[in-house]
Structures are given as structure tokens and as C-alpha cells.
Write an enzyme that holds these catalytic residues in place. Structure first.
Site, PDB file in Angstrom:
ATOM      1  N   SER A  16       0.843  -1.079   0.006  1.00 36.95           N
ATOM      2  CA  SER A  16      -0.112   0.034   0.007  1.00 36.95           C
ATOM      3  C   SER A  16       0.813   1.189   0.028  1.00 36.95           C
ATOM      4  O   SER A  16       0.574   2.331  -0.754  1.00 36.95           O
ATOM      5  CB  SER A  16      -1.015   0.013   0.994  1.00 36.95           C
ATOM      6  N   LYS A 111       9.370   0.043   8.170  1.00 33.45           N
ATOM      7  CA  LYS A 111       9.500   0.315   9.576  1.00 33.45           C
ATOM      8  C   LYS A 111       9.719  -0.833  10.357  1.00 33.45           C
ATOM      9  O   LYS A 111       8.775  -1.543  10.391  1.00 33.45           O
ATOM     10  CB  LYS A 111       8.301   1.256   9.851  1.00 33.45           C
ATOM     11  N   GLY A 139       6.958   8.878   9.256  1.00 32.31           N
ATOM     12  CA  GLY A 139       6.142   9.688   9.793  1.00 32.31           C
ATOM     13  C   GLY A 139       4.718   9.197   9.944  1.00 32.31           C
ATOM     14  O   GLY A 139       4.397   7.768   9.330  1.00 32.31           O
ATOM     15  N   ALA A 143      -1.245   4.819   4.334  1.00 28.34           N
ATOM     16  CA  ALA A 143      -1.148   4.741   2.900  1.00 28.34           C
ATOM     17  C   ALA A 143      -2.737   4.867   2.411  1.00 28.34           C
ATOM     18  O   ALA A 143      -2.674   5.630   1.378  1.00 28.34           O
ATOM     19  CB  ALA A 143      -0.718   3.306   2.533  1.00 28.34           C
ATOM     20  N   LYS A 194       7.119   2.830  17.360  1.00 28.80           N
ATOM     21  CA  LYS A 194       5.884   3.165  17.420  1.00 28.80           C
ATOM     22  C   LYS A 194       4.832   2.118  17.174  1.00 28.80           C
ATOM     23  O   LYS A 194       3.766   1.962  17.950  1.00 28.80           O
ATOM     24  CB  LYS A 194       5.384   4.571  16.686  1.00 28.80           C
ATOM     25  N   ARG A 258      -2.540  -1.211  11.034  1.00 31.21           N
ATOM     26  CA  ARG A 258      -2.426  -2.869  11.143  1.00 31.21           C
ATOM     27  C   ARG A 258      -2.031  -3.285  12.540  1.00 31.21           C
ATOM     28  O   ARG A 258      -2.544  -4.266  13.043  1.00 31.21           O
ATOM     29  CB  ARG A 258      -1.409  -3.381   9.985  1.00 31.21           C
ATOM     30  N   VAL A 282       1.309  -7.705   7.224  1.00 31.21           N
ATOM     31  CA  VAL A 282       2.248  -7.857   8.505  1.00 31.21           C
ATOM     32  C   VAL A 282       1.785  -6.792   9.358  1.00 31.21           C
ATOM     33  O   VAL A 282       1.584  -5.614   8.912  1.00 31.21           O
ATOM     34  CB  VAL A 282       3.649  -7.650   7.625  1.00 31.21           C
TER      35      VAL A 282
END
Length: 343
Positions: A16, A111, A139, A143, A194, A258, A282
Site C-alpha cells: 500500500s 518500519k 512519519g 497509505a 511506535k 495494522r 504484516v
């Protein structure tokens, strides 16, 4: 020196966010090769100008060419965006060895953390391509919202000013703004860490906790993130920006995240396996908390929320333990690093 095409870019990964990045680049005048493994998705994009699996409902620009030919995608591209999950990142980087030339800019949008050696994605890129200019993007970048053209911003983290300037110009548009930061490691750690706390806030929402609890969780999560990152050499000020508090808030309050969705499902009583299977994508926070938990213990870094999440996901602890960890941990300063030493 290789003669690169200044109007050609490659996005390696058809998920995405990779697709959203490709669409912005294409609208900004780049000829974009969007490389992916899935032949059906390639055909969908060629025939219907849409990535139905990962970015449904978003019309893709005619300047995007979907391809399964990695060599062709990389050839002559001025910049390569590596946009695959962290578990596949090294494999893809190694596949591009022998295809990448030193003048090409290499940008990670991933990430996550690689467990062996506790490597970030930039570490993998630097170790494989020591002569290339490298950067990372991180950031509050959900998406689907970016694909819809909703206003958003990101950070390009790089020690190389040329990379920062180029990515700012290449990706900025009327709905997407790119800010710069020389603290590449801090930007990248913010994006990885995060995810842990998005899982936690998803659990808190499932348990019915109110806004006070959520605000406290997010704020103390930021303290844990910056505490860990500074121990690794990052700049604490990075965590006051988009790659820190910005990304943390976006992923901790949005059901589009997610990681939040996995946490919510576990909070409602599903097993971790059921939650991940239902998601079908994921959730980086599940793996990241494994690595952070062990690394923090080895280094003696106090991270009660991450430790509580690890206990819930992998040791059979009750979800209610998360609230206990928030209320029964050691007394600490409100704003990390704000008190003088010894105060």
C-alpha cells in the site's frame, strides 16, 4: 559515472505505501517502475490502473509501469525506494546487489528491525551498498489516506543533504509535505518503535478504556521510545516531530493501523495467531516487541509497557496486565530528559 535518467525512479515493493509513493512520484513527472512479485497485481495495474489488493479505489497514474523485472526497474533510475516488510528487506537488498550503481540514491520506507544483530533497514543498506547515498522515510503515513489525497506529511532522514533536498522536491505535492532531518537513526527508530505501542492502544480500546487512559498510554509510550532511542545514539528532539509523536499518534488512534487492529483483536479475546491471520498483512509491532524486549533487558533500559505487551503476546499474561504496568511502574519524570542529572 553512470548516466542516470533524472526522470526515472523505481519503487521496489507493491504494497500500500509503496504504491502510494509511486503514485506521487508519477504525478510529479517521474517515470516510475513499480516492481512486485505478484503477477496478478501487475496485470491489474496494467489493465485497470489500480492495485486492488493493497490500495483499492485509487487510480494509478499513467507514468507508473508495474513490472516483475527487477533489473529493468533499477536500470537508469536515479532513486530506488525499498518498500517491502522488514522480514523481506535483506533478501530484496541482496537481490539488488550487482544491479545498483554507486550514484543511485537508496531510500527505505520500511518500519522495522532485523533481529540478527539488531539492524535497522538503513544498516542493511549501508552494509550492502557503502558507497551509495542513503535515506529513510518515516512519519504518520497511513497509505490509504495518502492514496486518497488527504493532507499528510512525512520525514526524510539522511545525513546527506543531497538526499534530503532531492526527496523533498520529488515527493512534495499539494497534499503531501516532506520535512527533513539529519538524524536518520532517530527517524528510523521512531518508525519501528511506535508499532509496539499501536498494538497496546488497540488492546486498551478493546478493553473499553477512556480518553484519559489513551492519552496517558500514548504519552508514556513516547517516553519509552525516546529513552530507548537515545540509548542507541539518536537525538531525543527527533521524537517531538513527525517521525516520533506524529507517527505514534496516527498509529495509536486509527483503526487503519495494522498494529492497532491486531491489538484490538487480542484485547477482544482472539489469540495472536487468529488476529494476525484475520489481518492478512504484516503487523510489524508483533515482531518488533520481541526484539526490543530482549535488547532492553540486555541493556537495562526501563520499558514497562513494552515488557507488559511481550508478556501478553508471548507468555500468556492477561491483557489487563497492560493497565497494571501503566499504574504500578516506578515513579518517573513527566518529560523525558527534562530534569537535571540527579534531580
Amino acid at each position: 559515472m553512470t548516466d542516470l535518467n533524472s526522470n526515472k525512479a523505481a519503487v521496489l515493493g507493491g504494497g500500500s505505501f509503496g504504491t502510494a509513493v509511486a503514485n506521487i512520484l508519477a504525478a510529479n513527472g517521474f517515470q516510475v517502475d513499480l516492481w512486485m512479485r505478484n503477477e496478478k497485481t501487475i496485470e491489474d495495474i496494467k489493465q485497470e490502473r489500480e492495485n486492488k489488493q493493497y490500495l483499492p479505489g485509487v487510480k494509478l497514474h499513467d507514468n507508473i509501469q508495474a513490472t516483475g523485472d527487477l533489473e529493468s526497474a533499477i536500470k537508469d533510475s536515479q532513486v530506488l525506494f525499498y518498500a517491502v516488510p522488514s522480514k523481506s528487506f535483506r533478501e530484496l537488498v541482496e537481490r539488488t546487489q550487482g544491479l545498483v550503481v554507486p550514484e543511485q540514491m537508496l531510500i527505505s520506507t520500511t518500519k522495522g528491525i532485523e533481529p540478527e544483530g539488531f539492524n535497522l533497514m538503513s544498516d542493511i543498506l549501508k552494509g550492502t551498498f557503502p558507497s551509495n547515498p542513503i535515506g529513510v522515510i518515516s512519519g504518520p503515513n497511513l497509505a490509504k489516506e495518502i492514496g486518497q489525497g488527504q493532507p499528510a506529511a512525512t520525514v526524510i532522514g539522511s545525513k546527506d543533504k543531497r538526499v534530503r533536498d532531492f526527496i523533498q522536491k520529488s515527493l512534495s505535492c499539494n497534499f503531501f509535505r516532506v520535512y527533513a532531518n539529519a538524524d536518520m537513526y532517530g527517524v528510523e527508530l521512531g518508525g519501528a518503535l511506535k508499532n509496539i505501542y499501536a498494538v497496546i492502544t488497540g488492546m486498551a480500546a478493546a478493553l473499553g478504556f477512556g480518553e484519559n487512559t489513551k492519552a496517558t498510554l500514548i504519552t508514556r509510550s513516547l517516553a519509552e521510545m525516546s529513552r530507548f532511542a537515545v540509548s542507541q545514539g539518536a537525538n531525543p528532539m527527533t521524537f517531538l516531530g513527525l517521525a516520533g509523536v506524529g507517527d505514534l499518534v496516527a498509529t495509536c488512534v486509527s483503526p487503519l493501523s495494522r498494529n492497532y487492529r491486531v491489538g484490538y483483536a487480542v484485547g477482544k479475546g482472539e489469540t495472536l495467531e487468529q488476529a494476525v491471520e484475520a489481518l492478512g498483512e504484516v503487523a510489524e509491532g508483533v515482531n518488533t516487541v520481541r526484539y526490543i524486549y530482549h535488547e532492553a533487558n540486555e541493556q537495562g533500559i526501563y520499558m514497562p509497557l513494552a515488557s507488559a505487551l511481550y508478556a501478553v503476546l508471548f507468555e500468556g499474561a492477561e491483557v489487563s496486565q497492560l493497565a497494571n504496568s501503566l499504574m504500578t511502574g516506578e515513579y518517573n519524570t513527566d518529560v523525558e530528559f527534562s530534569l537535571p542529572r540527579g534531580a
